[in-house]
Scaffold this motif. Structure first.
Motif, mmCIF file in Angstrom:
data_model
loop_
_atom_site.group_PDB
_atom_site.id
_atom_site.type_symbol
_atom_site.label_atom_id
_atom_site.label_comp_id
_atom_site.label_asym_id
_atom_site.label_seq_id
_atom_site.Cartn_x
_atom_site.Cartn_y
_atom_site.Cartn_z
ATOM 1 N N ARG A 136 0.846 -1.201 0.000
ATOM 2 C CA ARG A 136 0.000 0.000 0.000
ATOM 3 C C ARG A 136 0.883 1.254 0.000
ATOM 4 N N GLN A 137 0.695 2.112 -0.956
ATOM 5 C CA GLN A 137 1.411 3.378 -0.981
ATOM 6 C C GLN A 137 0.685 4.398 -0.115
ATOM 7 N N ALA A 138 1.412 4.994 0.810
ATOM 8 C CA ALA A 138 0.836 5.971 1.731
ATOM 9 C C ALA A 138 0.985 7.370 1.143
ATOM 10 N N LEU A 139 -0.069 7.851 0.509
ATOM 11 C CA LEU A 139 -0.050 9.193 -0.065
ATOM 12 C C LEU A 139 -0.219 10.260 1.010
ATOM 13 N N GLU A 140 -0.820 9.890 2.129
ATOM 14 C CA GLU A 140 -0.974 10.756 3.287
ATOM 15 C C GLU A 140 -0.616 9.938 4.524
ATOM 16 N N PHE A 154 6.200 -6.584 6.137
ATOM 17 C CA PHE A 154 6.856 -5.306 6.424
ATOM 18 C C PHE A 154 7.716 -4.885 5.222
ATOM 19 N N ASN A 155 8.458 -5.841 4.673
ATOM 20 C CA ASN A 155 9.347 -5.537 3.554
ATOM 21 C C ASN A 155 8.548 -5.054 2.340
ATOM 22 N N ASN A 156 7.415 -5.717 2.062
ATOM 23 C CA ASN A 156 6.566 -5.299 0.943
ATOM 24 C C ASN A 156 6.069 -3.865 1.126
ATOM 25 N N LEU A 157 5.678 -3.552 2.365
ATOM 26 C CA LEU A 157 5.175 -2.213 2.658
ATOM 27 C C LEU A 157 6.260 -1.158 2.450
ATOM 28 N N LEU A 158 7.458 -1.448 2.945
ATOM 29 C CA LEU A 158 8.561 -0.495 2.785
ATOM 30 C C LEU A 158 8.956 -0.351 1.324
ATOM 31 N N GLU A 159 8.988 -1.462 0.589
ATOM 32 C CA GLU A 159 9.343 -1.409 -0.827
ATOM 33 C C GLU A 159 8.357 -0.539 -1.617
ATOM 34 N N ALA A 160 7.062 -0.677 -1.319
ATOM 35 C CA ALA A 160 6.033 0.092 -2.021
ATOM 36 C C ALA A 160 6.126 1.581 -1.720
ATOM 37 N N ASN A 161 6.778 1.921 -0.613
ATOM 38 C CA ASN A 161 6.881 3.319 -0.196
ATOM 39 C C ASN A 161 8.325 3.814 -0.187
ATOM 40 N N TRP A 162 9.170 3.230 -1.047
ATOM 41 C CA TRP A 162 10.597 3.525 -1.008
ATOM 42 C C TRP A 162 10.935 4.850 -1.708
ATOM 43 N N LYS A 163 10.268 5.896 -1.270
ATOM 44 C CA LYS A 163 10.572 7.261 -1.665
ATOM 45 C C LYS A 163 10.372 8.133 -0.433
ATOM 46 N N ASN A 169 5.305 9.180 5.395
ATOM 47 C CA ASN A 169 3.887 9.076 5.775
ATOM 48 C C ASN A 169 3.552 7.753 6.462
ATOM 49 N N VAL A 170 4.502 6.834 6.504
ATOM 50 C CA VAL A 170 4.247 5.487 7.025
ATOM 51 C C VAL A 170 4.510 5.450 8.532
ATOM 52 N N PHE A 171 3.533 4.941 9.267
ATOM 53 C CA PHE A 171 3.619 4.792 10.720
ATOM 54 C C PHE A 171 3.163 3.369 11.036
ATOM 55 N N ILE A 172 4.063 2.553 11.572
ATOM 56 C CA ILE A 172 3.770 1.128 11.778
ATOM 57 C C ILE A 172 3.710 0.801 13.267
ATOM 58 N N PHE A 173 2.660 0.092 13.654
ATOM 59 C CA PHE A 173 2.603 -0.516 14.987
ATOM 60 C C PHE A 173 2.649 -2.018 14.771
ATOM 61 N N GLY A 174 3.750 -2.623 15.163
ATOM 62 C CA GLY A 174 3.923 -4.061 14.946
ATOM 63 C C GLY A 174 5.130 -4.568 15.706
ATOM 64 N N ASN A 175 5.603 -5.731 15.336
ATOM 65 C CA ASN A 175 6.761 -6.306 16.014
ATOM 66 C C ASN A 175 7.967 -5.395 15.924
ATOM 67 N N HIS A 260 6.874 2.430 14.916
ATOM 68 C CA HIS A 260 7.947 2.749 13.979
ATOM 69 C C HIS A 260 7.560 3.953 13.113
ATOM 70 N N VAL A 261 8.453 4.941 13.065
ATOM 71 C CA VAL A 261 8.338 6.035 12.106
ATOM 72 C C VAL A 261 9.679 6.135 11.386
ATOM 73 N N PHE A 262 9.674 6.765 10.232
ATOM 74 C CA PHE A 262 10.861 6.739 9.378
ATOM 75 C C PHE A 262 11.276 8.160 9.022
ATOM 76 N N SER A 263 12.588 8.363 8.984
ATOM 77 C CA SER A 263 13.149 9.681 8.674
ATOM 78 C C SER A 263 14.128 9.573 7.515
ATOM 79 N N PRO A 264 13.630 9.234 6.313
ATOM 80 C CA PRO A 264 14.524 9.106 5.164
ATOM 81 C C PRO A 264 15.052 10.466 4.726
ATOM 82 N N LEU A 265 16.203 10.482 4.075
ATOM 83 C CA LEU A 265 16.799 11.721 3.604
ATOM 84 C C LEU A 265 16.378 11.991 2.164
#
Length: 284
Positions: A136-140, A154-163, A169-175, A260-265
């Motif tokens: 799922r691509q997180a547009l918001e 998890f890997n599929n989700l990150l790959e789909a949002n690898w920008k 925009n991705v916020f994960i509650f999981g392992n 989990h939240v992400f701070s990509p450059l």
């Protein structure tokens, strides 16, 4: 309203009929589970942990001018057969009621039955009829609720949002990803095994370099602390036990979770990190 791009394979439950009596019974059971969890030490501590942790401030920054973010639940399991699935769904529903920033809830699991779908809909959840496989691509800003899901999801989700504009925009509650990877890499010294792991987990490994993980504190009951590891399996079935076992069920259902939240450059840096992590992986 959906705030993300949905793609995938059309899906329909395998069973053909809905048993009205089963729907009513399961809905009563879910209502009871939600009420029990709401009154439990786990949920009180969960609320305190969230409100006092940096993650609550991160969410406000993530939302910006928006008031709510959508919740997407993957891999909830069978709420008619599995106590952990019932408890995890109950937590998501309580979050929507008590956390003002949680918006509508979407749910998908390929094992859901028509009876379970009816109950989910009665609890104001929207069931997806597309198997996104986590892509799922997180547009918001979007919360992905994924307790004890397979790390490949998890890997599929990150790959789909690898920008950067998507991953932020991705916020994960999981392992805990740290715990997940530590378990997976134990005994994987063989280079052939590493070659197998990279296509499946490459984005998780690379994202570790800019992931902000906030682990949930272990919750104690009556001064005791569970020191042994708890299985992450969704296959722990309902046994008709009384409420004296509710604490153990909570420990089993919510063990080892984190926000989990992400701070990509930049996209270039993200690509370089994937290359660097791959090189390090195969040179170990």
């Amino acid at each position: 309203m959906t705030t993300s791009t949905i793609t995938g394979t059309p899906w329909h439950p395998e069973d053909e009929q809905v048993d009205c009596a089963s729907v009513k019974a399961l809905r009563r059971e879910m209502k009871k589970c939600i009420n029990e969890l709401k009154k439990s030490p786990f949920y009180r501590d969960f609320q305190i942990q969230f409100q006092s942790s940096p993650i609550s401030r991160r969410i406000q920054r993530l939302l910006g001018s928006k008031s709510k973010m959508q919740m997407v639940i993957y891999g909830i399991g069978s709420i008619s057969e599995c106590k952990s699935s019932q408890l995890q769904l109950s937590l998501a529903i309580l979050m929507k009621k008590d956390f003002i920033w949680v918006g509508e809830i979407e749910v998908f699991d390929p094992i859901l039955s028509k009876t379970e779908i009816k109950v989910l809909e009665s609890l104001d959840c929207l069931v997806l009829y597309v198997n996104e496989e986590g892509r799922r691509q997180a547009l918001e800003p979007t919360m992905f609720f994924m307790p004890h899901c397979d790390i490949g999801l998890f890997n599929n989700l990150l790959e789909a949002n690898w920008k950067p504009n998507l991953l932020s925009n991705v916020f994960i509650f999981g392992n805990s990803l740290d715990g997940h990877l530590e378990t997976l890499f134990y005994g994987w010294e063989d280079n052939t095994k590493r070659k197998f792991i990279w296509p499946v987990l490459g984005h998780v490994l690379a994202a570790e370099t800019f992931t902000n993980e906030f682990k949930m504190r272990a919750i104690t009951y009556g001064g005791s602390h569970r020191t042994g590891k708890v299985s992450h399996s969704k296959n722990k079935k309902r046994t008709g036990k009384d409420t004296s076992d509710f604490q153990e069920d909570c420990e089993h259902s919510f063990y080892g979770l984190a926000w989990h939240v992400f701070s990509p450059l930049t996209e270039t840096v993200m690509g370089l990190m994937r290359w660097y992590v791959r090189e390090v992986l195969f040179r170990l």
